[in-house]
Design an enzyme around this catalytic site. Structure first.
Site, PDB file in Angstrom:
ATOM      1  CE  LYS A 243      -3.592   2.256   2.699  1.00 37.27           C
ATOM      2  NZ  LYS A 243      -4.572   2.071   3.795  1.00 37.27           N
TER       3      LYS A 243
ATOM      4  CE  LYS B 178      -6.014   1.953  -0.415  1.00 40.48           C
ATOM      5  NZ  LYS B 178      -6.425   2.048   0.949  1.00 40.48           N
TER       6      LYS B 178
HETATM    7  C1  PBG Z   1      -7.072   2.968   5.827  1.00 34.08           C
HETATM    8  C2  PBG Z   1      -7.539   2.955   4.415  1.00 34.08           C
HETATM    9  C3  PBG Z   1      -7.426   4.011   3.490  1.00 34.08           C
HETATM   10  C4  PBG Z   1      -8.031   3.560   2.305  1.00 34.08           C
HETATM   11  C5  PBG Z   1      -8.480   2.267   2.548  1.00 34.08           C
HETATM   12  N1  PBG Z   1      -8.154   1.914   3.838  1.00 34.08           N
HETATM   13  C6  PBG Z   1      -6.898   5.381   3.665  1.00 34.08           C
HETATM   14  C7  PBG Z   1      -5.468   5.652   3.873  1.00 34.08           C
HETATM   15  O1  PBG Z   1      -4.618   4.769   3.914  1.00 34.08           O
HETATM   16  O2  PBG Z   1      -5.173   6.830   4.021  1.00 34.08           O
HETATM   17  C8  PBG Z   1      -8.137   4.363   1.042  1.00 34.08           C
HETATM   18  C9  PBG Z   1      -9.152   3.892   0.056  1.00 34.08           C
HETATM   19  C10 PBG Z   1      -9.464   4.859  -1.042  1.00 34.08           C
HETATM   20  O3  PBG Z   1      -8.825   5.917  -1.227  1.00 34.08           O
HETATM   21  O4  PBG Z   1     -10.397   4.552  -1.784  1.00 34.08           O
HETATM   22  N2  PBG Z   1      -8.093   2.526   6.705  1.00 34.08           N
END
Ligand code: PBG
Length: 311
Positions: A181, A235
């Site tokens: 991520k 991601k």
């Molecule tokens: C953290 C989480 C995030 C997203 C999914 N889970 C936000 C982050 O890491 O700041 C982002 C998903 C999206 O932008 O669609 N709980």
């Protein structure tokens, strides 16, 4: 003939719809930066999930917005927390027809908006956070989650969660690890969706990945699989198709990709201006993610895609 020889096909069963449920509201709240997506009430969440099940969408992933936040995100593991209540509703209503997943993190539940617990100096304390994640995993599984999806990028999170689930008898609750991520600018609309602002203008670069690095993603993926991840995720998706392809080539577990809020919002905004064709670009992007190697796609287009197929 083009249909006959097409190398890549999309199917609603491969899609996961992200859904938001907010405590203390009577009506769904639209999310300005995610047109067509709302913060649900408990009951509108169930209606939406039933509709998605009827359309044949493969899974839903639930995010909660509690009415009270604190320093450790305790509403994330409270048995009566909004997400636990919603998971119980969903498991009962659609659990036999769609996979019910829970995002496992604390950022929506902490007043500082970080994905972990802070130490005395305001930095995220990795190991203190793991203990909280273990509690959340058990609370979510107990409430009805069939898959927990740790998204906080803490080192060791998958192993700790697997052990905690197993110790409580939840041996068949699966783990979808947000393994690679990136600290992306594309999560902007999501922060509006979950009412999160990171304290003091902070960011997540201390725990999420640097977008200059691709090999590092493979280290993260291997570590998560070694710790017991059943599925791994990359991601965001479109700026990281190379990473999706590399992960697909490296591992044999299912690979998921999260087509994130900013990726969805860019299509919506450009289409609203008449600059691109919404349906064509949405289909082109989703297909590219599949072509790169993703078996599973998390996307705010899940319902739209399934409706296209159904019509
Ligand atoms: C953290 C989480 C995030 C997203 C999914 N889970 C936000 C982050 O890491 O700041 C982002 C998903 C999206 O932008 O669609 N709980």
């Amino acid at each position: 003939m083009r249909e006959l020889v097409a190398e890549t096909r999309l199917h609603p069963r491969s899609f996961v719809a992200p859904l938001f449920v907010r405590e203390g509201i009577d009506e769904p709240h639209p999310i300005t930066s995610l047109p067509g997506v709302v913060q649900h009430t408990r009951s509108s969440l169930v209606s939406e999930a039933k509709h998605l099940a009827d359309l044949g969408v493969g899974a839903i992933i639930v995010f909660g917005i509690p009415s009270t936040k604190d320093s450790i995100g305790s509403q994330a593991f409270h048995p009566e927390g909004i997400v636990q209540q919603a998971l119980t509703d969903l498991a009962g209503a659609v659990g036999e027809r769609v996979v019910v997943m829970a995002d496992l993190c604390v950022d929506e539940y902490t007043e500082h908006g970080h994905c972990g617990i802070l130490d005395g100096r305001g930095s995220v304390d990795n190991d203190a956070t793991l203990a909280v994640y273990a509690k959340i995993a058990v609370a979510q599984a107990r409430a009805g989650a069939q898959v927990v999806a740790p998204s906080g990028m803490m080192d060791g999170q998958v192993g700790v969660i697997r052990a905690a689930l197993d110790a409580e008898g939840f041996t068949s609750t699966a783990i979808l690890a947000y393994s690679a991520k990136y600290a992306s600018g594309l999560y902007g609309p999501f922060r509006e969706a979950v009412d999160v602002e990171i304290a003091d203008g902070g960011n997540r670069k201390g725990y999420q990945q640097d977008w200059r690095n691709a090999r590092e993603a493979l280290i993260e993926v291997r570590a998560d699989i070694a710790q017991g991840a059943d599925m791994v995720m990359v991601k965001p998706a479109l700026a990281y198709l190379d990473v999706i392809a590399a992960v697909r080539a490296e591992v044999d577990v299912p690979v998921a990709a999260y087509h994130v809020s900013g990726e969805y919002a860019m299509i919506k905004a450009a289409a609203a201006n008449g600059w691109i064709d919404h349906d064509v670009v949405a289909m082109e992007h989703l297909t590219a993610i599949k072509r790169a190697g993703a078996d599973i796609i998390l996307t705010y287009f899940a319902r739209w895609f399934a409706e296209q197929v159904a019509s």
